[in-house]
Design an enzyme around this catalytic site. Structure first.
Site, PDB file in Angstrom:
ATOM      1  N   VAL B  69       0.842  -1.206   0.000  1.00 15.08           N
ATOM      2  CA  VAL B  69       0.000   0.000   0.000  1.00 15.08           C
ATOM      3  C   VAL B  69       0.876   1.254   0.000  1.00 15.08           C
ATOM      4  CG1 VAL B  69      -1.680   1.321   1.353  1.00 15.08           C
ATOM      5  CG2 VAL B  69      -1.962  -1.150   1.067  1.00 15.08           C
ATOM      6  N   ASN B 125       5.742   3.670  14.040  1.00 14.47           N
ATOM      7  CA  ASN B 125       5.996   2.722  12.956  1.00 14.47           C
ATOM      8  C   ASN B 125       7.375   2.988  12.360  1.00 14.47           C
ATOM      9  OD1 ASN B 125       5.951   1.101  10.705  1.00 14.47           O
ATOM     10  ND2 ASN B 125       3.974   1.828   9.947  1.00 14.47           N
ATOM     11  N   CYS B 128       7.737   0.031   8.305  1.00 11.13           N
ATOM     12  CA  CYS B 128       6.962  -0.182   7.077  1.00 11.13           C
ATOM     13  C   CYS B 128       7.910  -0.556   5.945  1.00 11.13           C
ATOM     14  CB  CYS B 128       6.170   1.058   6.687  1.00 11.13           C
ATOM     15  SG  CYS B 128       5.299   0.811   5.124  1.00 11.13           S
TER      16      CYS B 128
END
Lengths: 253, 304
Positions: B69, B125, B128
């Site tokens: 994504v 995060n 990723c």
């Protein structure tokens, strides 16, 4: 409201490359709009981990029945299309936004290619119930692709094309003579992307409002995973949530 | 069923939903009573808006899926102004997953989220795998993670959870570095980097060739990493990676997780999170655990 429902397969008709499945729900069905879809679980195989998105083909609220036309594309859809009567299926529905249902002055043409004819059945049925008289233009590679053609014909004047000329006019839906003979006020389209792009271009040329139903690869079907995006004037939008039906003016085609 | 993860983050039960698999919670309210969950972790957000990677972004794999994504999101300011007001009154903990490509972006983003009264924690995060200059650059070295965690720690005063990448040689070292730099907890694992090819077309299935693998297939790897990290650190560990049912969740807790996150399984059964809550409760009753927290790290390894 979206629901997770258990169904029993109560009817299956196999047409070779696709089949028509009728499913009966244990509970009353939620309201569904033509063009919305369902996410169907295909159990007991590591190859079919995710649900399969399938267009809602027809609904009978009184009988609590939903039906699908399932084309055997890969392992998951093949297994689904071959589900025997009596087997249980777990389904999430209804998902996404369907076709516009507002009445319109002039002719409405529903254009379907291949298995893309599936959602146009419920669409034609509901339009008739709303006092509209939709016409249908259905195309396939060959005559046997036009599943339930007689039932479609009962819903409105139906034009047919086949690539091999085995039924109707030979060629693609975009080549049918009806485009020269009639004017249309709205187009509702579902089929392979290349075909929808040609219809969208035709619509733009003739300035006809045109809605297309997309089928991008998706995981969740709920607008959470952001995998099924289409490039639009508003950026990347989820086909599962903002679509699957889009006005072609919003798409960057 | 209460779980206290520290610095004000108290969950009503150990079950949260993983970032990127549960939208902003709104997508699931037809299926799940959010008040039954320990928390929801909303979509990975960066300071500036991102359109993400081109389509196609996913490929199904045996018992799992790959995605690329690429952190599509509308940015922290949009979250603060438009999304936060809609979700702030959910009767559950709403955590924001914060990502970035520069140290400065992480710090600015964390400052803005610090001001949001109803967000009790950030899941940072640094893992990723789908963004070229993405957080993973920070998350794969001890010095990188120490730098980003300590800088964010200076401006963020609530619970700071750091989400770890499995795409490293020694995840326990990375976790220790996060702990030393001020993390209140670590969550693991993010997706494993993978790839899928369409042999007929001789092309990759994903638009940017590689992607992150998730789903049931990653569970054994995730479980092993949770076990290794839980032995190494003294802060709570939040376990995730392929959890599909209550038994999976219990296994992560036995391996040392204080809480768990459910990710890809939400796509397959949108109501799975509540089923896992109920199932953990049943397990505790059957095995005589008065408090669910006693499950954490209670794996018997005496004969191993």
């Amino acid at each position: 409201m979206k629901r997770i429902l258990d169904f029993t397969v109560v009817g299956k008709e196999d047409f070779g490359r696709a089949s028509w499945l009728r499913l009966k729900a244990d509970e009353p069905l939620p309201d569904m709009v033509p063009g919305q879809f369902a996410q169907v679980m295909v159990e007991d195989s590591p190859k079919t981990y995710l649900r399969r998105p399938i267009s809602i083909h027809d609904v009978d609220e009184t009988a609590r029945e939903v039906s699908f036309l399932v084309q055997k594309v890969g392992e998951g859809t093949r297994r689904l299309a071959e589900t025997p009567e009596g087997q249980r299926l777990n389904v999430v529905l209804p998902l996404g936004h369907g076709f516009s249902m507002e009445p319109v002055q002039g002719n409405v043409l529903l254009v379907g290619g291949g298995i893309g004819i599936a959602p146009l059945f419920l669409l034609a049925k509901r339009m008739r119930a709303n006092g509209m008289s939709p016409q249908l233009l259905l195309g396939g590679k060959t005559a046997s692709d036009l599943i339930r053609l007689k039932d479609y014909q009962a819903l409105g004047e139906t034009f047919v094309t086949t690539e091999d000329g085995s039924l109707g006019e030979k060629g693609f839906v975009t080549q049918h003579s009806v485009w020269k003979q009639q004017q249309f006020a709205r187009l509702c389209v579902c089929g392979p992307k290349p075909m929808m792009k040609v219809v969208a271009a035709l619509a733009q040329e003739k300035d006809i409002p045109c809605e297309v139903s997309l089928e991008n690869l998706m995981a969740c079907g709920l607008g959470a995973c952001l995998c099924c995006v289409e490039d639009t004037v508003d950026g990347h939008l989820c086909v599962c949530k903002e679509g699957p039906v889009f006005n072609t003016r919003r798409l960057k085609w | 069923m209460t779980i206290d993860l520290g610095r004000g983050l108290v969950l009503r039960n150990p079950v949260m939903t993983a970032s990127g698999t549960f939208g902003y919670g709104e997508e699931y309210t037809d299926f799940v009573d959010l008040a039954r969950l320990g928390g929801i972790i909303v979509k990975g957000t960066t300071l500036h808006p991102r359109e993400g990677n081109p389509y196609p972004r996913m490929a199904e794999t045996p018992s799992g899926m790959l995605n690329c994504v690429g952190l599509q999101n509308k940015g922290v300011p949009y979250f603060v102004e438009t999304i936060y007001p809609r979700i702030k009154d959910f009767d559950t903990n709403v955590l924001l997953n914060l990502s970035g490509s520069t140290l400065e972006d992480y710090v600015k983003g964390a400052e803005m989220v610090d001001a949001l009264e109803k967000i009790p924690a950030i899941e940072l995060n640094v893992s990723c795998p789908n963004v070229k200059q993405g957080g993973m650059a920070f998350g794969v070295t001890t010095s990188g993670i120490a730098q980003v965690v300590s800088e964010v720690r200076k401006v963020y005063h609530k619970h700071l959870m750091v989400k770890l990448s499995p795409n490293v040689t020694n995840i326990a070292e990375i976790a220790l570095a996060a702990e030393s730099a001020g993390a209140d907890s670590v969550s693991l694992i993010n997706t494993l980097m993978g790839m899928a090819i369409d042999a007929e077309r001789r092309r990759p299935k994903l638009s940017v060739v590689t992607g992150g693998l998730s789903g049931a297939c990653v569970k054994p790897v995730a479980l092993r990493m949770v076990w290794q990290v839980a032995k190494a650190v003294h802060i709570p560990v939040v376990g995730l990676g392929g959890i599909s049912n209550a038994t999976d969740a219990v296994e992560f807790m036995l391996a040392g997780a204080s809480a768990i996150e459910i990710g890809t399984a939400n796509f397959i059964d949108p109501a799975v999170s509540v089923k896992v809550v109920n199932g953990i409760e049943d397990y505790c009753q059957r095995h005589g655990f008065e408090h669910v927290a006693s499950l954490t790290g209670s794996l018997k390894t005496d004969n191993c």
